[in-house]
Structures are given as structure tokens and as C-alpha cells.
Motif scaffolding. Structure first.
Motif, mmCIF file in Angstrom:
data_model
loop_
_atom_site.group_PDB
_atom_site.id
_atom_site.type_symbol
_atom_site.label_atom_id
_atom_site.label_comp_id
_atom_site.label_asym_id
_atom_site.label_seq_id
_atom_site.Cartn_x
_atom_site.Cartn_y
_atom_site.Cartn_z
ATOM 1 N N THR A 1 -0.005 14.032 -6.904
ATOM 2 C CA THR A 1 -1.262 13.295 -6.858
ATOM 3 C C THR A 1 -1.541 12.610 -8.188
ATOM 4 O OG1 THR A 1 -2.086 14.962 -5.319
ATOM 5 C CG2 THR A 1 -3.711 13.489 -6.308
ATOM 6 N N MET A 2 -1.285 13.306 -9.283
ATOM 7 C CA MET A 2 -1.508 12.724 -10.604
ATOM 8 C C MET A 2 -0.636 11.486 -10.810
ATOM 9 S SD MET A 2 -0.820 14.362 -14.350
ATOM 10 C CE MET A 2 0.937 14.302 -14.093
ATOM 11 N N PHE A 3 0.657 11.583 -10.489
ATOM 12 C CA PHE A 3 1.543 10.437 -10.645
ATOM 13 C C PHE A 3 1.146 9.296 -9.706
ATOM 14 C CE2 PHE A 3 4.797 13.654 -12.173
ATOM 15 C CZ PHE A 3 4.660 13.287 -13.503
ATOM 16 N N SER A 4 0.635 9.625 -8.520
ATOM 17 C CA SER A 4 0.181 8.584 -7.588
ATOM 18 C C SER A 4 -1.002 7.821 -8.173
ATOM 19 C CB SER A 4 -0.213 9.188 -6.247
ATOM 20 O OG SER A 4 0.869 9.840 -5.664
ATOM 21 N N PHE A 5 -1.975 8.553 -8.727
ATOM 22 C CA PHE A 5 -3.110 7.900 -9.378
ATOM 23 C C PHE A 5 -2.640 7.031 -10.541
ATOM 24 C CE2 PHE A 5 -6.038 11.320 -7.702
ATOM 25 C CZ PHE A 5 -6.756 10.462 -6.900
ATOM 26 N N GLN A 6 -1.678 7.504 -11.294
ATOM 27 C CA GLN A 6 -1.178 6.733 -12.421
ATOM 28 C C GLN A 6 -0.467 5.462 -11.958
ATOM 29 O OE1 GLN A 6 1.184 9.504 -14.676
ATOM 30 N NE2 GLN A 6 -0.590 10.321 -15.750
ATOM 31 N N CYS A 7 0.266 5.543 -10.858
ATOM 32 C CA CYS A 7 0.928 4.343 -10.318
ATOM 33 C C CYS A 7 -0.094 3.312 -9.873
ATOM 34 C CB CYS A 7 1.834 4.703 -9.144
ATOM 35 S SG CYS A 7 3.331 5.542 -9.609
ATOM 36 N N ILE A 8 -1.134 3.780 -9.195
ATOM 37 C CA ILE A 8 -2.196 2.862 -8.759
ATOM 38 C C ILE A 8 -2.882 2.250 -9.971
ATOM 39 C CG2 ILE A 8 -4.448 2.755 -7.609
ATOM 40 C CD1 ILE A 8 -3.312 4.958 -5.702
ATOM 41 N N GLY A 9 -3.142 3.070 -10.990
ATOM 42 C CA GLY A 9 -3.772 2.567 -12.210
ATOM 43 C C GLY A 9 -2.887 1.575 -12.954
ATOM 44 N N ALA A 10 -1.579 1.790 -12.938
ATOM 45 C CA ALA A 10 -0.661 0.870 -13.610
ATOM 46 C C ALA A 10 -0.613 -0.472 -12.896
ATOM 47 C CB ALA A 10 0.736 1.477 -13.682
ATOM 48 N N LEU A 11 -0.809 -0.482 -11.588
ATOM 49 C CA LEU A 11 -0.783 -1.731 -10.831
ATOM 50 C C LEU A 11 -2.135 -2.448 -10.816
ATOM 51 C CD1 LEU A 11 1.367 -0.668 -7.766
ATOM 52 C CD2 LEU A 11 2.029 -2.171 -9.639
ATOM 53 N N ASN A 12 -3.202 -1.704 -11.067
ATOM 54 C CA ASN A 12 -4.540 -2.276 -11.029
ATOM 55 C C ASN A 12 -4.860 -2.918 -12.381
ATOM 56 O OD1 ASN A 12 -7.174 -2.936 -10.586
ATOM 57 N ND2 ASN A 12 -7.833 -0.880 -10.031
ATOM 58 N N ASP A 13 -4.980 -4.238 -12.396
ATOM 59 C CA ASP A 13 -5.202 -4.959 -13.657
ATOM 60 C C ASP A 13 -6.618 -4.799 -14.196
ATOM 61 O OD1 ASP A 13 -3.100 -7.655 -12.559
ATOM 62 O OD2 ASP A 13 -2.623 -5.949 -13.832
ATOM 63 N N ASP A 14 -7.560 -4.322 -13.387
ATOM 64 C CA ASP A 14 -8.946 -4.195 -13.834
ATOM 65 C C ASP A 14 -9.200 -2.937 -14.657
ATOM 66 O OD1 ASP A 14 -9.537 -6.545 -12.525
ATOM 67 O OD2 ASP A 14 -10.049 -5.514 -10.663
ATOM 68 N N GLN B 1 -3.118 -7.876 -17.367
ATOM 69 C CA GLN B 1 -3.509 -6.848 -18.333
ATOM 70 C C GLN B 1 -2.491 -6.686 -19.452
ATOM 71 O OE1 GLN B 1 -6.325 -5.174 -18.560
ATOM 72 N NE2 GLN B 1 -5.674 -3.921 -20.275
ATOM 73 N N TYR B 2 -1.207 -6.664 -19.096
ATOM 74 C CA TYR B 2 -0.169 -6.376 -20.085
ATOM 75 C C TYR B 2 0.280 -7.616 -20.837
ATOM 76 C CZ TYR B 2 -0.052 -2.116 -17.361
ATOM 77 O OH TYR B 2 -0.402 -0.976 -16.712
#
Length: 184
Positions: free
Chosen positions: A108-121, A67-68
Motif C-alpha cells: 500500500t505504501m509503495f502504491s501511494f508513492q507511485c500515485i504521488g510520483a505520477l501526480n504533478d500537483d 513537476q520534475y
């Protein structure tokens, strides 16, 4: 009488030794946490040591930034999400106030953001995470309000100070695992 005095002296020495050991452990734990918090700026800038290539070879395996397009940018984005998450977790587990459950929302918000940062889709990162936070917020906000209302009702009914009420409502697990397991 002398045997009783000797027994009491032994118990006092044992209690003092245990208290000193507990105090030393508490000082050591606090020092480690404080050192970690003080080192977070250095941890944040570790991304600068990541190469500016699409693929990055590490001892854990190969990271390929889809993605990046650049492993350096990917680690920069991830560090912007992980560092606040870690600091929020430290705050949550060390907070002694009655309102510390509210910290679950930013965690919880930061956890979702970490998962989103690692998820390339994910194309639009940080866009709809508030929708996932709504059920958590719907549980936490009324709970905190009820605790607050109960505290103020006790203040008006009794002559207790705010600190005494906070102490009364505080849940104090002894171990880190106890603190973690009380939420699950």
C-alpha cells in the motif's frame, strides 16, 4: 479382478501424467518469476534511456514533465517506486508463511508513492502517506497478532510443530486469480 487392475493402472497413469503436467507448469511459472526478479536491476536502469527533455514522445503518447522539469528525472523517481512495489507483490503472492498479510502494508505504501510520483500537483511527495496507511495497519496488525496468538495457544495445547501450524493456517488458492480474489 483383471478389469479392476487394468482400471487402477489407467488411473495411476492418468494421475502421474496430471502430476507431471502440474509440476512442469509450476517449474515454468517459478522460472518466469525468478527471471523477472533477476532482471529488476536492468528494469530499474531503463530510465537512463529516457531523454533529458521536458517532453518525451513515446508510442503510447507524449509525456510532459511539469513537476520534475525533466522526463528522465520523472522516470527515475517512478522506477524507484515501481520496482519495490512489483517485488513486494511477487513476495506477497508467493509467500507461504502465515504472516504474509503484513506485506499488504508496504504494498500500500509503495502504491501511494507511485500515485504521488505520477501526480504533478503534489509538492511534498512522501510526506503524509503514513496517515493513509494507518487504517490498513490498524486492521492488519491485530489480525496478525490474533493468528499468532491462536498458533501459540495450539502449540501449548497440542504437540504440533510451528511448521505444522503454519500449514494448518495457510490458505492455498489454486490459481493466480484465486489468490487475488481472496483479498477483495
Amino acid at each position: 479382478m483383471e478389469k479392476l487392475q487394468h482400471k487402477l493402472t489407467k488411473e495411476n497413469l492418468k494421475s502421474q501424467h496430471t502430476d507431471k503436467k502440474f509440476y512442469n507448469r509450476k517449474i515454468l511459472t517459478g522460472s518466469i518469476i525468478a527471471s523477472f526478479i533477476a532482471s529488476t536491476p536492468f528494469l530499474f536502469y531503463l530510465y537512463e534511456y529516457v531523454p533529458t527533455t521536458e517532453s518525451w514522445e513515446t508510442i503510447f503518447g507524449t509525456y510532459k514533465s511539469i513537476q520534475y522539469g525533466d522526463a528522465n528525472v520523472a522516470m527515475w523517481v517512478l522506477s524507484m517506486k515501481v520496482i519495490p512495489l512489483i517485488l513486494s507483490l511477487i513476495w506477497f503472492f508467493t509467500c507461504r508463511h502465515w504472516w504474509y498479510h503484513v506485506l499488504i502494508i508496504p504494498i500500500t505504501m509503495f502504491s501511494f508513492q507511485c500515485i504521488g510520483a505520477l501526480n504533478d500537483d503534489i509538492i511534498f511527495m512522501d510526506e503524509f502517506h503514513i496517515i493513509y496507511l494507518l487504517p490498513i495497519m490498524a486492521f492488519i496488525f491485530p489480525s496478525i497478532y490474533l493468528i499468532r496468538a491462536k498458533m501459540f495457544s495450539k502449540i501449548n495445547d497440542a504437540d504440533k510443530t510451528m511448521e505444522e501450524l503454519e500449514e494448518e493456517f495457510m490458505i492455498k488458492p489454486k490459481t493466480l486469480w484465486g489468490k487475488i480474489s481472496q483479498y477483495f
